[in-house]
Design a protein around this motif. Structure first.
Motif, PDB file in Angstrom:
ATOM      1  N   THR A 115      -0.122 -87.379 110.880  1.00 38.69           N
ATOM      2  CA  THR A 115       0.456 -88.360 111.790  1.00 38.69           C
ATOM      3  C   THR A 115      -0.221 -88.292 113.154  1.00 38.69           C
ATOM      4  OG1 THR A 115       2.581 -88.103 110.680  1.00 38.69           O
ATOM      5  CG2 THR A 115       2.594 -89.165 112.837  1.00 38.69           C
ATOM      6  N   GLY A 116      -0.602 -89.456 113.677  1.00 39.73           N
ATOM      7  CA  GLY A 116      -1.243 -89.506 114.989  1.00 39.73           C
ATOM      8  C   GLY A 116      -2.684 -89.051 114.991  1.00 39.73           C
ATOM      9  N   ASN A 117      -3.285 -88.920 113.801  1.00 44.31           N
ATOM     10  CA  ASN A 117      -4.651 -88.401 113.726  1.00 44.31           C
ATOM     11  C   ASN A 117      -5.656 -89.311 114.431  1.00 44.31           C
ATOM     12  OD1 ASN A 117      -6.445 -86.289 112.494  1.00 44.31           O
ATOM     13  ND2 ASN A 117      -7.385 -88.105 111.592  1.00 44.31           N
ATOM     14  N   ASP A 118      -5.497 -90.632 114.269  1.00 45.29           N
ATOM     15  CA  ASP A 118      -6.414 -91.557 114.939  1.00 45.29           C
ATOM     16  C   ASP A 118      -6.367 -91.361 116.450  1.00 45.29           C
ATOM     17  OD1 ASP A 118      -7.388 -92.749 112.655  1.00 45.29           O
ATOM     18  OD2 ASP A 118      -5.916 -94.369 112.660  1.00 45.29           O
ATOM     19  N   MET A 119      -5.166 -91.254 116.987  1.00 43.72           N
ATOM     20  CA  MET A 119      -5.032 -91.074 118.428  1.00 43.72           C
ATOM     21  C   MET A 119      -5.617 -89.745 118.883  1.00 43.72           C
ATOM     22  SD  MET A 119      -1.363 -92.676 119.492  1.00 43.72           S
ATOM     23  CE  MET A 119      -0.836 -94.300 118.948  1.00 43.72           C
ATOM     24  N   LYS A 120      -5.442 -88.718 118.086  1.00 42.98           N
ATOM     25  CA  LYS A 120      -6.017 -87.415 118.442  1.00 42.98           C
ATOM     26  C   LYS A 120      -7.538 -87.468 118.465  1.00 42.98           C
ATOM     27  CE  LYS A 120      -2.055 -84.809 116.693  1.00 42.98           C
ATOM     28  NZ  LYS A 120      -1.524 -83.932 115.622  1.00 42.98           N
ATOM     29  N   GLU A 121      -8.107 -88.422 117.708  1.00 45.06           N
ATOM     30  CA  GLU A 121      -9.559 -88.612 117.704  1.00 45.06           C
ATOM     31  C   GLU A 121      -9.998 -89.657 118.729  1.00 45.06           C
ATOM     32  OE1 GLU A 121     -10.572 -89.567 113.691  1.00 45.06           O
ATOM     33  OE2 GLU A 121     -10.259 -87.522 112.945  1.00 45.06           O
ATOM     34  N   GLY A 122      -9.035 -90.121 119.547  1.00 46.99           N
ATOM     35  CA  GLY A 122      -9.370 -91.077 120.596  1.00 46.99           C
ATOM     36  C   GLY A 122      -9.411 -92.519 120.153  1.00 46.99           C
ATOM     37  N   LYS A 123      -8.861 -92.829 118.976  1.00 51.67           N
ATOM     38  CA  LYS A 123      -8.913 -94.190 118.443  1.00 51.67           C
ATOM     39  C   LYS A 123      -7.581 -94.908 118.672  1.00 51.67           C
ATOM     40  CE  LYS A 123     -11.866 -92.480 114.696  1.00 51.67           C
ATOM     41  NZ  LYS A 123     -11.922 -92.222 113.238  1.00 51.67           N
ATOM     42  N   LEU A 124      -7.664 -96.081 119.275  1.00 51.99           N
ATOM     43  CA  LEU A 124      -6.493 -96.927 119.453  1.00 51.99           C
ATOM     44  C   LEU A 124      -6.621 -98.098 118.480  1.00 51.99           C
ATOM     45  CD1 LEU A 124      -6.239 -96.988 123.355  1.00 51.99           C
ATOM     46  CD2 LEU A 124      -4.976 -95.539 121.750  1.00 51.99           C
TER      47      LEU A 124
END
Length: 277
Positions: free
Chosen positions: A180-189
């Motif tokens: 969960t939230g992996n995209d955001m942790k990689e800086g992806k919105l």
């Protein structure tokens, strides 16, 4: 997913032959190579719930494995015996890289537009699906109209595929293998949060989103942005976009084609739109 699309597009436009089979292998090898390299770029230690190559063997080995797979892809491209396909594959490699570079270049951007988001996913994801269906139809000897139809079909399906992946990022139960939230942790919105920011975002939340994009946000801040996205209807908005693109893809199919092939293509679209992993 991608080799199957090559074969289905070939059946839609003609018949599966050795050239089609080699193209299917070439495209899947290129896709896998890009994933191995992506995990190095994103510093990701998981791929669909399993350890990534770089997590198991380190970045040096992962880069070399990606290069090896790409080289094997070129071998099967040559075996397809189609100069046009070779050119298309070369252009695809450039398009995939361009998509990654555009995403990386947005680190400092305060622009949260949907247009910029779609530009990236069309290059990073939809371009590969589009070439799979285009190549299948062309190598099967399909007409210009059939090749164009399949090219557009693949584009719409690829957009659906990426939108569904974006929704998986908000799965609290982590049932998809994607944290969960992996995209955001990689800086992806992605689209859900972008829509939420554009419709209900405050200056504070936009500032928080910029921190996420710059990869300087903490876990609690990522969780806050995830919660905001879910509460403000971002997931429902992305789901409606999937439904729209799925319908566009299905409407492209000619009713004059073989009924079993049409049924399989429609099932393919439905699977992409409704998949759970």
């Amino acid at each position: 997913m991608r080799p199957i699309l090559v074969l289905l597009a070939a059946k839609y436009a003609g018949e599966v032959n050795d050239r089609v089979l080699n193209a299917a292998v070439a495209l899947e090898l290129l896709h896998t190579a890009s994933l191995v390299h992506d995990d190095v770029i994103d510093e990701s230690d998981q791929r669909r719930g399993q350890q990534s190559v770089n997590a198991l063997f380190g970045n040096k080995v992962a880069v070399l494995v990606g290069d090896f797979l790409f080289s094997r892809s070129l071998t099967h491209t040559c075996l397809s015996g189609c100069p046009e396909f070779f050119d298309w594959l070369a252009c695809l490699g450039q398009t995939l890289s361009d998509g990654e570079l555009r995403q990386l270049a947005r680190t400092e951007s305060t622009d949260f537009s949907e247009e910029a988001y779609y530009e990236v996913i069309e290059k990073k994801t939809a371009s590969l699906f589009s070439l799979c269906s285009k190549a299948g139809a062309h190598l099967a000897g399909g007409s210009v109209e059939d090749v164009h139809t399949m090219e557009l079909f693949g584009r719409y399906v690829g957009i659906c595929f990426q939108l569904k992946d974006d929704i998986f990022d908000y799965d609290i139960a982590n049932s998809t293998g994607k944290p969960t939230g992996n995209d955001m942790k990689e800086g992806k919105l992605t689209l859900p949060v972008i829509h939420s920011l554009l419709t209900e975002g405050t200056p504070e939340l936009c500032s928080l989103a910029l921190k996420v994009r710059q990869r300087i946000a903490g876990d609690s801040e990522v969780s806050r942005l995830v919660s905001f996205t879910k509460e403000s209807g971002g997931l429902q908005y992305a789901a409606s976009a999937i439904a729209d693109f799925s319908q566009k893809a299905a409407q492209l199919l000619s009713p004059d084609k073989d009924s079993s092939v049409l049924a399989s293509l429609r099932q393919y679209v439905d699977f992409v739109a409704q998949r759970s992993m």
